[in-house]
Design a protein around this motif. Structure first.
Motif, short mmCIF file in Angstrom:
data_model
loop_
_atom_site.label_atom_id
_atom_site.label_comp_id
_atom_site.label_asym_id
_atom_site.label_seq_id
_atom_site.Cartn_x
_atom_site.Cartn_y
_atom_site.Cartn_z
N PRO A 190 -1.75 34.16 16.71
CA PRO A 190 -1.05 32.97 16.60
C PRO A 190 -1.74 32.06 15.55
N LEU A 191 -1.06 31.48 14.68
CA LEU A 191 -1.54 30.74 13.36
C LEU A 191 -0.48 29.98 12.68
N ALA A 192 -0.80 28.88 12.41
CA ALA A 192 0.10 27.78 11.91
C ALA A 192 -0.80 27.10 10.88
N ALA A 193 -0.16 26.89 9.62
CA ALA A 193 -0.92 26.32 8.72
C ALA A 193 -0.39 24.75 8.12
N VAL A 194 -1.41 24.06 7.67
CA VAL A 194 -1.03 22.74 7.18
C VAL A 194 -1.33 22.72 5.72
N LEU A 195 -0.41 22.43 4.98
CA LEU A 195 -0.62 22.39 3.45
C LEU A 195 -0.52 21.08 3.02
N TRP A 196 -1.37 20.15 2.71
CA TRP A 196 -1.13 18.90 2.04
C TRP A 196 -1.65 18.95 0.83
N GLY A 197 -0.49 18.68 -0.18
CA GLY A 197 -0.86 18.62 -1.77
C GLY A 197 -0.75 19.93 -2.30
N LYS A 198 -0.74 20.00 -3.68
CA LYS A 198 -0.79 21.09 -4.65
C LYS A 198 -1.68 22.03 -4.28
N ASP A 199 -2.99 21.69 -4.28
CA ASP A 199 -3.98 22.75 -3.96
C ASP A 199 -3.63 23.40 -2.72
N ALA A 200 -3.42 22.97 -1.92
CA ALA A 200 -3.16 23.43 -0.52
C ALA A 200 -2.04 24.51 -0.45
N GLU A 201 -0.86 23.84 -1.20
CA GLU A 201 0.37 24.52 -1.33
C GLU A 201 0.10 25.95 -2.25
N SER A 215 3.47 19.16 2.99
CA SER A 215 3.68 17.80 2.48
C SER A 215 2.95 17.18 1.27
N ALA A 216 3.28 16.01 0.99
CA ALA A 216 2.42 15.46 0.07
C ALA A 216 0.94 15.37 0.69
N HIS A 217 -0.04 15.20 -0.34
CA HIS A 217 -1.41 14.93 0.21
C HIS A 217 -1.64 13.75 0.71
N PRO A 218 -2.39 13.42 1.65
CA PRO A 218 -2.89 12.02 2.28
C PRO A 218 -3.35 11.37 1.30
N SER A 219 -3.81 11.46 0.29
CA SER A 219 -4.39 10.60 -0.87
C SER A 219 -3.66 9.21 -0.86
N PRO A 220 -4.36 8.12 -0.99
CA PRO A 220 -3.48 6.88 -1.34
C PRO A 220 -2.58 6.95 -2.45
#
Length: 256
Positions: A190-201, A215-220
């Motif tokens: 089992p594995l799920a990934a969370v990809l926030w922003g372009k680097d993660a994508e 999704s987008a990164h949580p940065s302001p």
């Protein structure tokens, strides 16, 4: 179950004397969990090379974050225990913030980095969990959440300064190792990934059969463009349920 306190024990560096040059000479098994050492053996030369690069940065007078004793902290969590991958960009460049786990800070850091404050805001909107005053995410790591920065060091005060210096080779191998894990019957673990922003994508291609929340990164600078309202925490738990795995308990202790 992997114990949070075992994630990083000070006996790894009891007197704070570890150096990046010294890390570059240690056996992999002294730097990370045994199964990670085996999985990353194919990029051992690259890891030693990037650690020597970082040692050169320090020798040239550039403070580097996190501390040497924390730089590979994410890999002290056994590979076999990981069930959620959260990919960050690179460590916080503010001295005193980076601790070797993406998005996490030390328990006494105030105020919290704004990206982390936004993560807490979304956690409350998603699951009704009120924000904590501290930013220590090691309780997540202790449940099998791998908090992995794509690039694992940074010059103090200079975000992104260690991109394309070799860390991407290491973290690519790490993500590939996660995706390749198999149970005794040959089925994926089992594995799920969370990809926030372009680097993660950028790691999505390394996870062809792994369900992901992106999704987008949580940065302001970007949180309002798709991070807020993305409900990553409940969605990850649903993905884990679909694979027969237990939820992550996202509520952090009130005090670390």
């Amino acid at each position: 179950m992997f114990e949070p306190d075992a994630l990083f024990e000070l006996e790894h560096d009891p007197d704070g004397s570890a150096t990046f040059a010294g890390l570059a000479e240690l056996p992999l098994a002294e730097l990370m969990a045994p199964d990670w050492a085996a999985a990353l053996s194919g990029v051992e030369a690259e890891l030693r090379g990037v650690l020597r690069f970082v040692a050169g940065e320090v020798a040239a007078g550039h403070p580097v974050l996190p501390a040497p004793s924390n730089v590979l902290r994410a890999f002290r969590q056994p590979l076999a225990d990981v069930k959620v991958l959260i990919v960050g960009q690179d460590p916080y460049p503010t001295p005193g913030h980076a601790v070797g786990l993406s998005f996490s800070v030390g328990p006494h850091v105030r105020p919290l980095p704004r990206s982390l404050a936004n993560i807490y805001r979304e956690l409350e909107a998603d699951l009704g969990i009120p924000p904590r005053v501290h930013g220590d995410l090691s309780a997540w790591a202790g449940q099998g959440v791998l908090l992995l920065n794509r690039v694992m060091t940074v010059r103090a005060g200079s975000a992104g300064s260690h991109r394309r210096k070799g860390w991407e080779d290491i973290t690519t191998a790490a993500v590939e190792a996660l995706a390749a894990r198999r149970a005794p019957d040959g089925s994926p673990l089992p594995l799920a990934a969370v990809l926030w922003g372009k680097d993660a994508e950028s790691v999505r291609r390394l996870l062809p059969s792994v369900p992901a929340v992106a999704s987008a990164h949580p940065s302001p600078l970007s949180a309002s463009r798709g991070f807020f309202g993305s409900r990553p925490f409940s969605r990850v738990n649903a993905l884990l349920h679909g694979q027969g795995a237990a939820d992550v308990i996202w509520e952090l202790p009130p005090a670390p």
